[in-house]
Write a protein that holds these residues in place. Structure first.
Motif, PDB file in Angstrom:
ATOM      1  N   LEU A  19       0.974  -1.338   0.120  1.00 32.34           N
ATOM      2  CA  LEU A  19       0.063  -0.142  -0.085  1.00 32.34           C
ATOM      3  C   LEU A  19       0.950   1.331   0.096  1.00 32.34           C
ATOM      4  O   LEU A  19       0.592   2.168  -0.648  1.00 32.34           O
ATOM      5  CB  LEU A  19      -1.062  -0.092   1.199  1.00 32.34           C
ATOM      6  CG  LEU A  19      -2.292  -0.806   0.867  1.00 32.34           C
ATOM      7  CD1 LEU A  19      -3.056  -0.775   2.170  1.00 32.34           C
ATOM      8  CD2 LEU A  19      -3.109  -0.136  -0.170  1.00 32.34           C
ATOM      9  N   THR A  20       2.089   1.337   0.618  1.00 29.92           N
ATOM     10  CA  THR A  20       2.751   2.520   0.926  1.00 29.92           C
ATOM     11  C   THR A  20       3.726   2.703  -0.357  1.00 29.92           C
ATOM     12  O   THR A  20       3.785   3.719  -0.816  1.00 29.92           O
ATOM     13  CB  THR A  20       3.716   2.358   1.964  1.00 29.92           C
ATOM     14  OG1 THR A  20       4.504   1.181   2.114  1.00 29.92           O
ATOM     15  CG2 THR A  20       2.771   2.455   3.362  1.00 29.92           C
ATOM     16  N   PRO A  23       1.560   4.770  -3.648  1.00 31.53           N
ATOM     17  CA  PRO A  23       1.581   6.374  -3.784  1.00 31.53           C
ATOM     18  C   PRO A  23       2.686   6.809  -3.978  1.00 31.53           C
ATOM     19  O   PRO A  23       2.633   7.899  -5.017  1.00 31.53           O
ATOM     20  CB  PRO A  23       0.955   6.774  -2.227  1.00 31.53           C
ATOM     21  CG  PRO A  23       0.495   5.817  -1.529  1.00 31.53           C
ATOM     22  CD  PRO A  23       1.147   4.583  -2.229  1.00 31.53           C
ATOM     23  N   THR A  24       3.960   6.303  -3.739  1.00 32.25           N
ATOM     24  CA  THR A  24       5.250   6.892  -4.241  1.00 32.25           C
ATOM     25  C   THR A  24       5.424   6.669  -5.683  1.00 32.25           C
ATOM     26  O   THR A  24       6.331   7.250  -6.345  1.00 32.25           O
ATOM     27  CB  THR A  24       6.323   6.439  -3.189  1.00 32.25           C
ATOM     28  OG1 THR A  24       6.418   5.048  -3.396  1.00 32.25           O
ATOM     29  CG2 THR A  24       5.951   6.771  -2.023  1.00 32.25           C
ATOM     30  N   VAL A 257      -1.589  11.813  -7.195  1.00 33.87           N
ATOM     31  CA  VAL A 257      -1.546  10.683  -6.264  1.00 33.87           C
ATOM     32  C   VAL A 257      -2.390   9.527  -6.932  1.00 33.87           C
ATOM     33  O   VAL A 257      -2.237   8.345  -6.835  1.00 33.87           O
ATOM     34  CB  VAL A 257      -1.940  11.124  -4.916  1.00 33.87           C
ATOM     35  CG1 VAL A 257      -2.486  10.045  -4.113  1.00 33.87           C
ATOM     36  CG2 VAL A 257      -1.015  11.837  -4.231  1.00 33.87           C
ATOM     37  N   THR A 258      -3.469   9.914  -7.319  1.00 37.35           N
ATOM     38  CA  THR A 258      -4.553   8.842  -7.548  1.00 37.35           C
ATOM     39  C   THR A 258      -4.267   8.440  -9.082  1.00 37.35           C
ATOM     40  O   THR A 258      -4.355   7.029  -9.150  1.00 37.35           O
ATOM     41  CB  THR A 258      -6.074   9.527  -7.892  1.00 37.35           C
ATOM     42  OG1 THR A 258      -6.072  10.624  -8.713  1.00 37.35           O
ATOM     43  CG2 THR A 258      -6.625   9.843  -6.655  1.00 37.35           C
TER      44      THR A 258
END
Lengths: 290, 390
Positions: A19-20, A23-24, A257-258
């Protein structure tokens, strides 16, 4: 640590890591530029006399009702800001000797927040770069109103079948080869119409030819990703109501981000597969009661 | 040893229930009135604050409180803790009702709700950049999935004791459903992951109108974390409540573990948020104790409090679990509410406070949710671990 807890933490760590990372992986979203057919308006506070002919012309051209509340005392159309009856307004900033009129209407941003927000695309950036509104696609959620940095879209709070109300650059007049009602009627050419690139040049020319007359900036050239309505002012832009100076457009952060997380819809499908696979492996155990 | 889920039984129309129904009726009447007079006359909403408590409370906070099903499903089906299974059905029921009521709130809030059907159907008009579209589609799908997940509870009862038509169809559909259940439940975990994080990215688009203490690229993760924490808290809440109200065995060891997750999660939440603020150079806003700085501090303290309580009082009982759960729920609710309302800065001259009818519609919708919940747990096999009522 017993094996149960170890297994728990392993799975949790794996899920959290996935999950982390997503976004990156957000790619830098490409900066939008003006369309080749982009039109614009240039408003010069030093030329505006506050006659409000543009407000009247806009109301007539757009068949807007009079707003007789407040200052109008039930008789006169006298709005004090953009609202459900008013797509174009002249406001006044006055502080002692320092004063300026300020024309407000939709800024027709190059990378509009409202267009990014609208679920079914009721707000679209189309021909000539005009941000237009199609009520047939509108559910009245007011998300556009929430995100516009200029507080432009207004809602018909008084109606049973409310629409969003905002300047659409007189797009019907544009289609007929005419200029917008407000720029056509201005007796002092305080607001003028033209090709976006021409107006940008004209604005810079005025800054060059008149050092000290204006704040040395064309508001809307870079701000919030650029707007097709440009402003020259003799006082601080903040004083005439432009709160934000950032160059980054409003949709940039959210869409970066999305787009990263949802790229190709790979993330959700992969997660679904992972969840299903884990459950399939665990099946038969989960019904067990201790 | 757990007993299987059973209807709690007992009379439905108690005095308390009539009070609940009256509140619900007032809410319904006010909703009809709202459609008659329009949003301007019935709410405190304005062009400065186009979104109010129906979104910030009913939808954003309400769906997070309804994340019990999501949270417990993760424990039972992914982390394979089968002994938590008795918590699933009541959690799914709360989720199904919570999300349905949130959907009802949206329908009441929309200015042109008759166009709502276009959202899932007019796919050629979909703006794939819109977080709100993602939220809408995902929640519509999730409500559908939740009721399907819950349907075995109804079909189990109807298979043995229902009108012949329902009996026949329940007996037929139940085995089919049980076979497909893995893929439905997996969907029931994918969908909230998506829309709860989208509720965060939704406010990212408010951009410079959102106060720097809340505006961050990590909003989706923070919203996801807050909904999971609130989901666990609600499950604890619900278990304790059912224990007291319906004489159900509260499964204290399970609740203690759930509380641990929520408590440590709170610490992680604060760390992520503070680290991000430090990295972006916005932490200094917390130094000023204006409305924004103060709310930031209150939120952060609330997030850390359950952990502090847990460490300070290592011998938990039902009461302390309940209190801890309340604090977690409050922390998450406040954070989300602040993001949508308090941190939103439309500019000078704008103010918002919900009108009385606006508040009563929210209260009425919650009353409807509670009334249906009570009716269902009394008549259908939802709650496990108890002796049937007299």
């Amino acid at each position: 640590m017993n094996t149960d807890r170890r297994a728990f933490f392993k799975k949790f760590a794996a899920a959290a890591a996935t999950l982390t990372v997503l976004p990156t992986a957000a790619e830098a979203r490409e900066k939008k530029t003006a369309r080749s057919d982009a039109v614009g308006m240039l408003y010069d506070t030093t030329k505006c006399i506050g006659c409000k002919a543009c407000v009247v012309a806009c109301k007539e051209a757009n068949n807007m009702p009079a707003d007789t509340d407040g200052y109008g005392h039930g008789l006169y159309d006298s709005p004090d800001s953009l609202n459900q009856y008013t797509k174009n307004i002249i406001q006044l900033y006055k502080d002692g000797d320092e004063q300026s009129y300020a024309k407000k209407q939709c800024m027709h941003c190059i990378d509009p927040a409202c267009v990014g927000a609208c679920m079914l695309g009721a707000l679209q950036k189309g021909k000539f770069g005009v941000v237009s509104y199609d009520v047939s696609k509108c559910v009245g959620c007011r998300y556009c109103e929430t995100v516009c940095p200029f507080n432009v879209p207004k809602f018909e709070w008084a109606k049973a079948a409310p629409k969003i109300v905002k300047c659409e650059f007189c797009k019907e007049r544009l289609a007929e080869g005419k200029e917008p009602a407000c720029t056509a009627v201005c007796p002092r050419k305080a607001v003028i119409f033209g090709k976006y690139t021409d107006l940008l040049d004209e604005a810079h020319k005025r800054l060059q030819k008149n050092p000290g007359k204006y704040v040395n900036k064309v508001y809307g050239e870079k701000e919030l990703g650029g707007t097709q309505v440009l402003y020259l002012s003799h006082i601080d832009f903040e004083k005439i109501g432009f709160r934000f100076k950032q160059d980054e457009s409003v949709p940039h952060l959210q869409q970066s981000v999305t787009h990263g997380v949802y790229k190709g819809f790979i993330g959700p499908v992969a997660l679904y597969g992972l969840l299903g696979a884990v459950m399939f492996r665990n099946r038969g155990n989960s019904e067990k009661e201790s | 040893m757990q007993t299987h889920a059973q209807p709690i039984g007992g009379p439905l129309f108690t005095r308390a229930y009539f009070v609940l129904l009256s509140i619900a009726a007032i809410g319904v009447a006010l909703i009809l009135w709202r459609f008659a007079v329009g949003l301007g006359a019935s709410t405190g909403l304005s062009d400065g604050y186009p979104l109010g408590i129906w979104i910030a409370l009913d939808v954003v906070t309400g769906t997070a409180l309804a994340c019990g099903g999501y949270a417990v499903a993760l424990i039972v089906y992914i982390f394979n803790k089968g002994n938590y299974h008795p918590l699933i059905r009541p959690a799914i029921l709360t989720s199904a009702l919570g999300y349905t009521i949130a959907g009802a709130s949206v329908a009441v809030d929309l200015g042109r709700p008759w166009n709502m059907w276009k959202i899932p159907t007019y796919f050629w008009n979909w703006n794939l950049n819109s977080s709100l579209l993602e939220v809408a589609l995902c929640i519509m799908a999730y409500v559908f999935v939740l009721w399907i997940e819950l349907s075995p509870a109804f079909m189990e009862k109807w298979s043995v004791d229902g009108p012949p038509v329902l009996q026949k169809w329940s007996k037929r559909l139940l085995p089919i459903l049980n076979k497909m259940l893995i893929w439905i439940i997996a969907l029931g975990m994918l969908l909230p992951t998506m829309h709860q994080s989208s509720l965060g990215s939704l406010m990212m688009l408010a951009g410079p109108k959102l106060h720097p203490l809340w505006l961050t690229g990590w909003l989706p993760l923070l919203f996801l974390m807050s909904c999971l924490a609130m989901g666990y808290a609600i499950v604890v809440f619900e278990s304790v409540f059912s224990a007291k109200a319906f004489g159900r065995d509260p499964e204290v060891p399970m609740l203690i573990n759930l509380q641990k997750i929520a408590a440590w999660g709170g610490l992680v939440f604060v760390i992520v948020r503070v680290a991000d603020l430090a990295y972006s150079g916005n932490l200094h806003y917390a130094k000023t104790l204006d409305l924004y700085g103060t709310m930031f501090w209150i939120e952060s303290v609330l997030w850390l409090l359950p952990l502090a309580m847990m460490l300070a009082f290592p011998r938990p009982n039902l009461g302390s679990l309940f209190r801890g759960a309340m604090v977690v729920a409050l922390a998450g609710a406040l954070y989300r509410f602040d993001t949508y309302l308090v941190a939103f800065q439309p500019g000078p001259g704008w103010h918002y406070f919900p009108s009385v009818p606006e508040m009563f519609i929210t209260i009425g919708l919650v009353a409807i949710e509670l009334a249906i919940y009570v009716a269902v747990v009394k008549r259908f096999p939802i709650i496990a671990g108890m002796t049937p009522a007299h």
